[in-house]
Write a protein that holds these residues in place. Sequence first.
Motif, PDB file in Angstrom:
ATOM      1  N   SER A  42      24.840  10.672  37.048  1.00  0.00           N
ATOM      2  CA  SER A  42      23.956   9.934  36.138  1.00  0.00           C
ATOM      3  C   SER A  42      24.522   8.528  35.936  1.00  0.00           C
ATOM      4  CB  SER A  42      23.935  10.600  34.761  1.00  0.00           C
ATOM      5  OG  SER A  42      23.358  11.857  34.818  1.00  0.00           O
ATOM      6  N   ALA A  43      23.770   7.731  35.207  1.00  0.00           N
ATOM      7  CA  ALA A  43      24.218   6.390  34.861  1.00  0.00           C
ATOM      8  C   ALA A  43      25.382   6.485  33.870  1.00  0.00           C
ATOM      9  CB  ALA A  43      23.066   5.609  34.246  1.00  0.00           C
ATOM     10  N   THR A  48      21.343   3.870  30.494  1.00  0.00           N
ATOM     11  CA  THR A  48      19.884   4.002  30.559  1.00  0.00           C
ATOM     12  C   THR A  48      19.236   3.550  29.253  1.00  0.00           C
ATOM     13  OG1 THR A  48      20.253   5.887  32.026  1.00  0.00           O
ATOM     14  CG2 THR A  48      18.011   5.587  31.224  1.00  0.00           C
ATOM     15  N   GLU A  75      22.059   4.459  37.828  1.00  0.00           N
ATOM     16  CA  GLU A  75      22.676   5.464  38.702  1.00  0.00           C
ATOM     17  C   GLU A  75      23.288   4.793  39.936  1.00  0.00           C
ATOM     18  OE1 GLU A  75      20.313   6.290  36.652  1.00  0.00           O
ATOM     19  OE2 GLU A  75      20.977   8.249  35.925  1.00  0.00           O
ATOM     20  N   PHE A 137      18.213  11.388  39.342  1.00  0.00           N
ATOM     21  CA  PHE A 137      17.092  10.926  38.498  1.00  0.00           C
ATOM     22  C   PHE A 137      16.124   9.993  39.211  1.00  0.00           C
ATOM     23  CE2 PHE A 137      16.729   7.208  35.305  1.00  0.00           C
ATOM     24  CZ  PHE A 137      15.699   7.707  34.515  1.00  0.00           C
ATOM     25  N   ARG A 151      13.796  11.296  31.503  1.00  0.00           N
ATOM     26  CA  ARG A 151      15.140  11.288  30.923  1.00  0.00           C
ATOM     27  C   ARG A 151      15.859  12.620  31.168  1.00  0.00           C
ATOM     28  NH1 ARG A 151      16.669   7.066  27.731  1.00  0.00           N
ATOM     29  NH2 ARG A 151      18.680   7.853  28.426  1.00  0.00           N
ATOM     30  N   GLY A 152      17.091  12.514  31.570  1.00  0.00           N
ATOM     31  CA  GLY A 152      17.877  13.712  31.847  1.00  0.00           C
ATOM     32  C   GLY A 152      17.626  14.288  33.240  1.00  0.00           C
ATOM     33  N   GLY A 153      16.884  13.546  34.068  1.00  0.00           N
ATOM     34  CA  GLY A 153      16.412  14.087  35.346  1.00  0.00           C
ATOM     35  C   GLY A 153      17.460  14.305  36.427  1.00  0.00           C
ATOM     36  N   SER A 154      18.683  13.850  36.199  1.00  0.00           N
ATOM     37  CA  SER A 154      19.707  14.043  37.234  1.00  0.00           C
ATOM     38  C   SER A 154      20.001  15.520  37.489  1.00  0.00           C
ATOM     39  CB  SER A 154      21.018  13.361  36.839  1.00  0.00           C
ATOM     40  OG  SER A 154      20.819  11.989  36.727  1.00  0.00           O
TER      41      SER A 154
HETATM   42  N1  ASP Z   1      20.362   8.347  33.349  1.00  0.00           N
HETATM   43  C1  ASP Z   1      19.207   9.114  33.051  1.00  0.00           C
HETATM   44  C2  ASP Z   1      19.127   9.383  31.556  1.00  0.00           C
HETATM   45  O1  ASP Z   1      20.002   8.951  30.819  1.00  0.00           O
HETATM   46  C3  ASP Z   1      19.145  10.388  33.830  1.00  0.00           C
HETATM   47  C4  ASP Z   1      20.215  11.401  33.480  1.00  0.00           C
HETATM   48  O2  ASP Z   1      21.176  11.096  32.789  1.00  0.00           O
HETATM   49  O3  ASP Z   1      20.108  12.537  33.933  1.00  0.00           O
HETATM   50  O4  ASP Z   1      18.207   9.982  31.103  1.00  0.00           O
END
Ligand code: ASP
Length: 402
Positions: A42-43, A48, A75, A137, A151-154
């Motif tokens: 992820s970033a 993000t 990312e 992501f 969001r959270g897609g990694s």
């Molecule tokens: N960087 C993106 C986020 O903060 C994806 C991730 O973290 O999975 O949502």
Amino acid sequence: MKDLIIQKYGGSSVSDIEKIKNVAKKIIQTKQEGKDVIVVVSAMGDTTDSLTEMAYAISERPKEREMDILLSTGEQISIALLAIAIHSMGYDVISLTGPQCGIVTSDRYNKARIDEIHTKRIRKELEQGKIVIVAGFQGINHKMDITTLGRGGSDTTAVALAAALKANLCQIYTDVDGIYTSDPRIVPNAKLIPSISYDEVLELASLGAKILHPRSIELADKYKVPLEVRSSFHHHKGTTIKEDAKMEKVFIRGISLDENIGKISVLEVPDKPGIAFQLFSSLASLDIHVDMIVQNVNRNGVNDISFTVSMDELQEAIEVAQKFAFKVNANKVIYDKAVAKLSVVGTGVLDNAEIASNFFESLFELGINIQMISTSEIKISCIIDKEKGKEALKYMYQKFNI
Ligand code: ASP
Ligand code: MG
């Protein structure tokens, strides 16, 4: 053939240079054990969020396409730094963006779905003995535009790669030790769950445990990808998620609170066939995930329809509801952000009448009003006043003596 392991490291695991070096060492260890390794990152830290803030400081409605180009850079920074770290430690490595590793998505910006993964490139790099670092992501759509997965897609990137490459294991490294029976910040005696089924964790995650991207669990379930959730900061075993964890027949797996939801009600909707279909198909066409739905009893030929959505989709859902209300001549749309969803989850939940009775009794004892109720085979949930959420969670946890 060597075992293939996919490891995913979240933003908090790579939030500064020291942590990136630490992650590099963990990856190298896995490689030294003789395994092929693909790493999804992820970033860094809050990147993000900061990028999003910058865009909104310029425009109230930044174009979705440009948001994806912007957010995907987060990312890209982490994969390059991580690859540089691994290389400096003497190992062969390559970083790839989503498009470079063949992740093809739907056209929808900001919450695209992965349609397919062309694995040729990634397989070639693995065959050459390299550690492969993939930007989470993100992917590319049929217009050759960069897309992001929400969001959270990694997590979803990691599971999709594991499914496409038939990996032996997908490990999700994060800043918590695994999945708990409740939120440890609110319920201090919450316990780590060593193993759990896809279904149960899906309920716990989408009900607020917030550990995994819900889509990643759906995918893991569909392709039977064995998952592990563990801390990137120490060596604890964490939580294993697999199909047969159900066999343990645990009655209550956990209790969760989701405070990140809003409730929308359309008041005085004409009571006739096809009306609900119109509303919910418009929401579905925008990929807005509707959770609970309640329609009250008919009075004078009209109904009220209420439903809940996650906070980040609330604004969009309100707009859809307003258009709908205007079209069908309903009275008005109201919404409430001060709600929370409390859920008890476990394989035995609905089979055991005592659990439901204790659940509702707890709320009665606390004088909490129930706004909506929903059940499935493995959960009972209700919508309550957000202000009372944490108190109810703590009380119920003790009551059920988990
Ligand atoms: N960087 C993106 C986020 O903060 C994806 C991730 O973290 O999975 O949502
Ligand atoms: Mg994240």
